[in-house]
Every structure is written in C-alpha cells, then in structure tokens.
Design a protein around this motif. Sequence first.
Motif, PDB file in Angstrom:
ATOM      1  N   ALA A 139      65.388  65.221 -37.029  1.00 53.71           N
ATOM      2  CA  ALA A 139      65.387  65.960 -35.758  1.00 53.71           C
ATOM      3  C   ALA A 139      64.376  67.109 -35.800  1.00 53.71           C
ATOM      4  CB  ALA A 139      66.791  66.484 -35.456  1.00 53.71           C
ATOM      5  N   LYS A 140      64.325  67.814 -36.909  1.00 51.54           N
ATOM      6  CA  LYS A 140      63.384  68.926 -37.055  1.00 51.54           C
ATOM      7  C   LYS A 140      61.950  68.414 -36.951  1.00 51.54           C
ATOM      8  CE  LYS A 140      62.684  73.306 -37.880  1.00 51.54           C
ATOM      9  NZ  LYS A 140      63.206  74.352 -37.014  1.00 51.54           N
ATOM     10  N   ALA A 141      61.677  67.283 -37.587  1.00 50.13           N
ATOM     11  CA  ALA A 141      60.332  66.700 -37.534  1.00 50.13           C
ATOM     12  C   ALA A 141      59.948  66.298 -36.110  1.00 50.13           C
ATOM     13  CB  ALA A 141      60.244  65.494 -38.471  1.00 50.13           C
ATOM     14  N   LEU A 142      60.934  65.964 -35.307  1.00 49.76           N
ATOM     15  CA  LEU A 142      60.685  65.614 -33.900  1.00 49.76           C
ATOM     16  C   LEU A 142      60.552  66.853 -33.010  1.00 49.76           C
ATOM     17  CD1 LEU A 142      63.189  62.644 -33.370  1.00 49.76           C
ATOM     18  CD2 LEU A 142      60.698  62.501 -33.665  1.00 49.76           C
ATOM     19  N   GLY A 143      60.779  68.021 -33.575  1.00 49.44           N
ATOM     20  CA  GLY A 143      60.695  69.248 -32.791  1.00 49.44           C
ATOM     21  C   GLY A 143      61.979  69.608 -32.069  1.00 49.44           C
ATOM     22  N   LYS A 144      63.087  68.981 -32.467  1.00 49.26           N
ATOM     23  CA  LYS A 144      64.382  69.289 -31.850  1.00 49.26           C
ATOM     24  C   LYS A 144      64.922  70.602 -32.409  1.00 49.26           C
ATOM     25  CE  LYS A 144      64.595  64.907 -30.322  1.00 49.26           C
ATOM     26  NZ  LYS A 144      64.598  64.496 -28.953  1.00 49.26           N
ATOM     27  N   GLU A 145      65.789  71.245 -31.647  1.00 49.42           N
ATOM     28  CA  GLU A 145      66.516  72.406 -32.164  1.00 49.42           C
ATOM     29  C   GLU A 145      67.606  71.878 -33.088  1.00 49.42           C
ATOM     30  OE1 GLU A 145      67.820  75.413 -29.303  1.00 49.42           O
ATOM     31  OE2 GLU A 145      66.569  74.365 -27.823  1.00 49.42           O
ATOM     32  N   VAL A 146      67.775  72.504 -34.235  1.00 45.11           N
ATOM     33  CA  VAL A 146      68.795  72.080 -35.201  1.00 45.11           C
ATOM     34  C   VAL A 146      69.640  73.292 -35.578  1.00 45.11           C
ATOM     35  CG1 VAL A 146      69.239  71.055 -37.464  1.00 45.11           C
ATOM     36  CG2 VAL A 146      67.272  70.271 -36.109  1.00 45.11           C
ATOM     37  N   ASN A 174      66.847  60.657 -31.009  1.00 47.76           N
ATOM     38  CA  ASN A 174      65.659  60.655 -30.149  1.00 47.76           C
ATOM     39  C   ASN A 174      65.999  61.121 -28.738  1.00 47.76           C
ATOM     40  OD1 ASN A 174      64.042  59.708 -32.240  1.00 47.76           O
ATOM     41  ND2 ASN A 174      64.141  57.581 -31.571  1.00 47.76           N
ATOM     42  N   GLN A 175      67.176  60.758 -28.240  1.00 47.91           N
ATOM     43  CA  GLN A 175      67.600  61.125 -26.882  1.00 47.91           C
ATOM     44  C   GLN A 175      68.051  62.577 -26.784  1.00 47.91           C
ATOM     45  OE1 GLN A 175      70.737  58.507 -25.531  1.00 47.91           O
ATOM     46  NE2 GLN A 175      69.672  56.713 -26.327  1.00 47.91           N
TER      47      GLN A 175
END
Length: 165
Positions: free
Chosen positions: A92-99, A64-65
Amino acid sequence: MKKIYIAGYDVFKKDSIQIGKYYCELCDKYGFKGLYPLDNVVDFNQNKNKIAQDIYKANVQLINQSDIVIANLNAFRGKEADSGTIWECGYAKALGKEVYGYMQDNQTYLDTFKSNEKQLVDGTYFDMDNMVIEDFDYSINLMIACSVNKMIFGTFEDSLKALQK
C-alpha cells in the motif's frame, strides 16, 4: 467516501467474519467504507495453491481499490506483527496509499524481551540467538515505524477516530 482496507491477523480468528462486519460497521460510523479481506468470494473447492493464489489476488485488488490501509500491528505468533499484514502495508505504501498502524500498547520492541531473553554486550542488546535487538524506541521494526503515516496506540476504532482529526 474514502475506502479503508482493514489489514491484520484478525482474519485468522474463529470469529473473523463477525470481526470484519464489526470493523466495517465502525468504518460506516466514521464516514468510510471498510474493505475486509474475508469479504472476497473464493472457491475453496479447488487445490490449496489455487485457493492461496485467489486469496492473494483478491486482497491485492482490495488494496488497489482502497485509499487508506489500517493495519493491526500487534504481535502475532511471536514478537512481530503478522508477515502478511506487513506485506500489505508495504504494498500500500508503494502505491502511495495512506497507511496507519495500531497496537495495543506502546512499549518499545526492546522491552518486549524479558530480562532472561536478552543480554547487553558493549552497549548493544542481543537475543538468545546472538542477534541484535533493535533499540530505536519504537514499538515495532523501524521500517514499519518510519513508513506508516501514523501509529495509533489503541484499537481499530481509535485509528478511525485519529483519521477524523
């Protein structure tokens, strides 16, 4: 400074703490802050289920961070990447983070099967349990290959270098 969650089965290695420190130092070198799962403080003097829940919650909090996840997607205990790492990538992808994922070589998933481990039937490959073997010219399952921002063939440091471009 962007934060990178460092995902992968490296946490299971005997020298996992040193690996995490090294990866975090590399993050610093390239202008990022590394978040390594074993940086969490967990009380191991409680029952196993509580320990597991605490590890889970702490790692979710680190994801999350983070701004970015870099995941070791090399095969772990078989032909597939670590299932926990895959979950972390999806979360992470579901949160919109770059993976970003990295693997040591770019052979296709089909090519990881030896000739005596697969059979071709009417243009489709099957494993010895008569299950279809994915054949999309990816090194990993299509759901991961199609969802990561970029797959890097190399090391964790190569992934950091790719982020600089």
